[in-house]
Design an enzyme around this catalytic site. Sequence first.
Site, PDB file in Angstrom:
ATOM      1  N   TYR A 146       0.857  -1.181   0.000  1.00  0.00           N
ATOM      2  CA  TYR A 146       0.000   0.000   0.000  1.00  0.00           C
ATOM      3  C   TYR A 146       0.889   1.226   0.000  1.00  0.00           C
ATOM      4  O   TYR A 146       1.830   1.313   0.806  1.00  0.00           O
ATOM      5  CB  TYR A 146      -0.888  -0.010   1.253  1.00  0.00           C
ATOM      6  CG  TYR A 146      -1.796   1.191   1.390  1.00  0.00           C
ATOM      7  CD1 TYR A 146      -2.893   1.360   0.551  1.00  0.00           C
ATOM      8  CD2 TYR A 146      -1.565   2.160   2.370  1.00  0.00           C
ATOM      9  CE1 TYR A 146      -3.740   2.452   0.690  1.00  0.00           C
ATOM     10  CE2 TYR A 146      -2.407   3.250   2.514  1.00  0.00           C
ATOM     11  CZ  TYR A 146      -3.494   3.399   1.666  1.00  0.00           C
ATOM     12  OH  TYR A 146      -4.324   4.479   1.803  1.00  0.00           O
ATOM     13  N   ASP A 241       9.096   2.642  -0.450  1.00  0.00           N
ATOM     14  CA  ASP A 241       8.101   3.314   0.381  1.00  0.00           C
ATOM     15  C   ASP A 241       8.447   3.034   1.846  1.00  0.00           C
ATOM     16  O   ASP A 241       8.212   1.933   2.343  1.00  0.00           O
ATOM     17  CB  ASP A 241       6.711   2.782   0.034  1.00  0.00           C
ATOM     18  CG  ASP A 241       5.622   3.413   0.898  1.00  0.00           C
ATOM     19  OD1 ASP A 241       5.960   4.034   1.927  1.00  0.00           O
ATOM     20  OD2 ASP A 241       4.441   3.259   0.548  1.00  0.00           O
ATOM     21  N   LYS A 269       4.678   9.507   8.645  1.00  0.00           N
ATOM     22  CA  LYS A 269       4.421   8.999   9.997  1.00  0.00           C
ATOM     23  C   LYS A 269       5.424   9.508  11.043  1.00  0.00           C
ATOM     24  O   LYS A 269       5.252  10.592  11.575  1.00  0.00           O
ATOM     25  CB  LYS A 269       4.357   7.479   9.953  1.00  0.00           C
ATOM     26  CG  LYS A 269       3.237   6.996   8.975  1.00  0.00           C
ATOM     27  CD  LYS A 269       2.763   5.618   9.268  1.00  0.00           C
ATOM     28  CE  LYS A 269       1.873   5.041   8.190  1.00  0.00           C
ATOM     29  NZ  LYS A 269       0.453   5.107   8.471  1.00  0.00           N
TER      30      LYS A 269
HETATM   31  N1  HOZ Z   1      -1.056   3.457   6.096  1.00  0.00           N
HETATM   32  C1  HOZ Z   1      -1.869   3.192   7.224  1.00  0.00           C
HETATM   33  C2  HOZ Z   1      -1.560   1.828   7.771  1.00  0.00           C
HETATM   34  N2  HOZ Z   1      -1.862   0.778   6.912  1.00  0.00           N
HETATM   35  C3  HOZ Z   1      -3.269   3.354   6.921  1.00  0.00           C
HETATM   36  C4  HOZ Z   1      -3.942   4.165   7.890  1.00  0.00           C
HETATM   37  C5  HOZ Z   1      -5.362   4.184   7.541  1.00  0.00           C
HETATM   38  O1  HOZ Z   1      -5.735   3.599   6.522  1.00  0.00           O
HETATM   39  O2  HOZ Z   1      -6.094   4.796   8.269  1.00  0.00           O
END
Ligand code: HOZ
Length: 429
Positions: A146, A241, A269
């Site tokens: 992701y 990433d 983050k």
């Molecule tokens: N990148 C975040 C952790 N997978 C996602 C946070 C979210 O979708 O709220």
Amino acid sequence: MKLSNENSQALFKRALERIPGAVNSPVRAWRAVGGAPAFIHSGQGAYLRDADGNRLIDYVGSYGPAILGHAHPAVVAAVADQAGRGFSFGAPTELEVELAERIAAAIPIAEKVRLVSSGTEAGMTALRIARAATGRNGIIKFDGCYHGHSDALLVRAGSGAMTLGVPDCAGVPEALAALTRVAPYNSLAAVERYLSAEPKAIAAVIVEPLAANMGVVPPAPGFLRELGDLAHRHGALLICDEVITGFRLRYGAAYELYDAAPDLIMLGKIIGGGMPVGAIAGRAALMDLLAPAGPVYQAGTLSGNPLSVRAGLETLKLLAQPGVYERLEAAGARLAAGLGAALAAAGRGGCVNRAGSLLTLFLGTDRVSDGASARRADPAAFARFFHAMFDRGVNLPPSQFEAMFVSLAHSDADLDATIAAARAALAAD
Ligand code: HOZ
């Protein structure tokens, strides 16, 4: 015993009236585990207090930023001090220079850094740079990784998309999605096939150096090094990433742990200490393609805003202290060993994948090495486990396909209480 949740339920009902699905980011809605999500009142250290007054040991950690625990006093003081000086100016500040210098000092390829406001923006911009630099449009990503919710990257995506079973998103033009090729994580052969089949079509291969959005899935030995070689041999860039892994597994980027040679990285983050942030970093020759130095346009009213930058700077200063990552490693190892033992004691199929302070307990499958094997986990069993843990005062990410985040605030007693809860939850299931 079920924890009280009348207030959260009432807030959920109220939120449904005015907020799509009641939440501002889909995973928060607990769709994968069922029930009304706990609304959070406050966080302190390793704990959350929800709207019903329940105290929970927290392993969501805001999905990564809260590596120091919630509301660390030094970060709170820095943000409060900055708030008194102004939130955002639409003009550069010395703080941004300081954060870029600190990132550059910790990450060898980060010769230049552009701050944005989210990991999504970082991914979108990294692709734009790669396309401009190569004059190509295609990208290769990995199933279950992701990289935020920009159109090009929301194809076979992990995190909320995987949780909700909608890996391909409505509203993304087919013509755009067609530019994104998807390979299984850890498969060099699939990447090689794409690169060979369409010479000069692929601008970049984008990868999470440690996948953490389909649950935690480590790279196979040599995978990232060879991935970079492969991409470069075909004239494509490698984008790592590091939105989750940056400053999480070590002070700097995780790609160095895995011997990778990215051209660009994405951060987010932790470098914002819990405030909105993202960053693209890389060699000066690529980064200087960004406007106003170059022709790739990218902008943001709140990019590099002083509140996020102060929170990030303070967080990085604390993380730079000796022994920090050893403590995180020890805490992650303790928890993973305890969860593994709990699985064995209950005679349950499953496995724990871990790197440092990131881990996932997969239920119903003994080995997870890519998106397909992650999907073989048992979501119904995970949902029962999630609620059994919540009722024992432990807040897990509400999806089989997210990482648990351990922070410096988790004490051995917290970790052991979590393990005891897991033993009881698995035994009772
Ligand atoms: N990148 C975040 C952790 N997978 C996602 C946070 C979210 O979708 O709220």
